[in-house]
Scaffold this active site. Sequence first.
Site, PDB file in Angstrom:
ATOM      1  N   GLY A  71      10.335   0.794   3.927  1.00 37.63           N
ATOM      2  CA  GLY A  71       9.819   1.425   2.723  1.00 37.63           C
ATOM      3  C   GLY A  71       8.500   2.099   3.026  1.00 37.63           C
ATOM      4  O   GLY A  71       7.780   1.681   3.938  1.00 37.63           O
TER       5      GLY A  71
ATOM      6  N   GLN B  85       0.429   5.629   1.431  1.00 35.03           N
ATOM      7  CA  GLN B  85       0.244   5.227   2.830  1.00 35.03           C
ATOM      8  C   GLN B  85       0.123   6.412   3.793  1.00 35.03           C
ATOM      9  O   GLN B  85      -0.309   6.250   4.922  1.00 35.03           O
ATOM     10  CB  GLN B  85       1.413   4.340   3.285  1.00 35.03           C
ATOM     11  CG  GLN B  85       1.455   2.998   2.575  1.00 35.03           C
ATOM     12  CD  GLN B  85       2.690   2.222   2.970  1.00 35.03           C
ATOM     13  OE1 GLN B  85       3.756   2.419   2.400  1.00 35.03           O
ATOM     14  NE2 GLN B  85       2.565   1.364   3.965  1.00 35.03           N
TER      15      GLN B  85
ATOM     16  N   CYS C 146       4.273  -4.710   6.278  1.00 32.08           N
ATOM     17  CA  CYS C 146       3.852  -3.430   5.721  1.00 32.08           C
ATOM     18  C   CYS C 146       3.394  -2.527   6.858  1.00 32.08           C
ATOM     19  O   CYS C 146       2.688  -2.975   7.749  1.00 32.08           O
ATOM     20  CB  CYS C 146       2.693  -3.684   4.745  1.00 32.08           C
ATOM     21  SG  CYS C 146       2.053  -2.186   3.997  1.00 32.08           S
ATOM     22  N   LEU C 147       3.798  -1.274   6.812  1.00 34.06           N
ATOM     23  CA  LEU C 147       3.410  -0.342   7.881  1.00 34.06           C
ATOM     24  C   LEU C 147       1.898  -0.126   7.941  1.00 34.06           C
ATOM     25  O   LEU C 147       1.382   0.293   8.969  1.00 34.06           O
ATOM     26  CB  LEU C 147       4.138   1.001   7.713  1.00 34.06           C
ATOM     27  CG  LEU C 147       5.658   0.935   7.913  1.00 34.06           C
ATOM     28  CD1 LEU C 147       6.290   2.294   7.631  1.00 34.06           C
ATOM     29  CD2 LEU C 147       6.004   0.467   9.319  1.00 34.06           C
TER      30      LEU C 147
ATOM     31  N   HIS D 205       6.872  -3.965  -3.848  1.00 33.19           N
ATOM     32  CA  HIS D 205       5.841  -3.784  -2.808  1.00 33.19           C
ATOM     33  C   HIS D 205       5.375  -2.315  -2.772  1.00 33.19           C
ATOM     34  O   HIS D 205       4.169  -2.046  -2.768  1.00 33.19           O
ATOM     35  CB  HIS D 205       6.433  -4.224  -1.455  1.00 33.19           C
ATOM     36  CG  HIS D 205       5.542  -4.000  -0.272  1.00 33.19           C
ATOM     37  ND1 HIS D 205       5.094  -5.028   0.533  1.00 33.19           N
ATOM     38  CD2 HIS D 205       5.028  -2.869   0.266  1.00 33.19           C
ATOM     39  CE1 HIS D 205       4.322  -4.515   1.498  1.00 33.19           C
ATOM     40  NE2 HIS D 205       4.274  -3.211   1.361  1.00 33.19           N
ATOM     41  N   GLU D 206       6.338  -1.395  -2.752  1.00 33.37           N
ATOM     42  CA  GLU D 206       5.979   0.028  -2.653  1.00 33.37           C
ATOM     43  C   GLU D 206       5.307   0.529  -3.935  1.00 33.37           C
ATOM     44  O   GLU D 206       4.391   1.345  -3.877  1.00 33.37           O
ATOM     45  CB  GLU D 206       7.203   0.895  -2.332  1.00 33.37           C
ATOM     46  CG  GLU D 206       7.928   0.538  -1.030  1.00 33.37           C
ATOM     47  CD  GLU D 206       7.025   0.445   0.191  1.00 33.37           C
ATOM     48  OE1 GLU D 206       5.986   1.119   0.234  1.00 33.37           O
ATOM     49  OE2 GLU D 206       7.360  -0.337   1.094  1.00 33.37           O
TER      50      GLU D 206
ATOM     51  N   HIS E 147       1.664  -0.098  -3.919  1.00 35.49           N
ATOM     52  CA  HIS E 147       0.854   0.883  -3.173  1.00 35.49           C
ATOM     53  C   HIS E 147       0.408   2.026  -4.082  1.00 35.49           C
ATOM     54  O   HIS E 147      -0.699   2.536  -3.945  1.00 35.49           O
ATOM     55  CB  HIS E 147       1.657   1.485  -2.016  1.00 35.49           C
ATOM     56  CG  HIS E 147       1.719   0.619  -0.792  1.00 35.49           C
ATOM     57  ND1 HIS E 147       0.595   0.237  -0.089  1.00 35.49           N
ATOM     58  CD2 HIS E 147       2.773   0.083  -0.123  1.00 35.49           C
ATOM     59  CE1 HIS E 147       0.961  -0.499   0.952  1.00 35.49           C
ATOM     60  NE2 HIS E 147       2.275  -0.614   0.963  1.00 35.49           N
TER      61      HIS E 147
HETATM   62 ZN   LIG Z   1       3.394  -1.599   2.333  1.00 41.49          ZN
END
Ligand SMILES: [Zn+2]
Length: 167
Positions: free
Chosen positions: A46, A51, A91-92, A133-134, A137
Amino acid sequence: MALLPILEFPDPRLRTKAAPVTVFDTELEQLVSNMFETMYEAPGVGLAATQVDVHRQVLVMDMSEERSESHVLINPRILEKSGEQVYQEGCLSFPGIYADVERALRVKVAAQRVDGTPFELDVEGPLAVCIQHEMDHLVGKVFVDYLSPLKRSLLLKRMEKKRRQSA
Ligand SMILES: [Zn+2]
């Protein structure tokens, strides 16, 4: 298509609140395809526009093994949520660390497609985790915000150590 640089914690830009998308044009299509390429390359399941330092309400996801179940959510909002689950999240923007987070088991979300068409998505389990989660962000929230201060500082130290080792 192009790979976009991913912001890493503690970059303060990760705390930015994304604005709603109002124009559904080729620039938005380009952003979405670049986000998919960046997410698949990372690799991740995701990615929120936040991000990649684009502060608009756009997120992409694909939790399938075959990379064949892509989802694009523009201007997502949660209509209903129920139940609870604990899932180990990564998470990236936090390379190399994972932590258990408690979230709703099932979510019903209203969003728009890349061409502006509204749709609803009713999901549970890992995909529901990913959406929550996304979506966090997009309001400047990150998964370690849910952890106790002690757990959070241990994880962030571990991330720093890995970062130094790979530098
Ligand atoms: Zn994330």
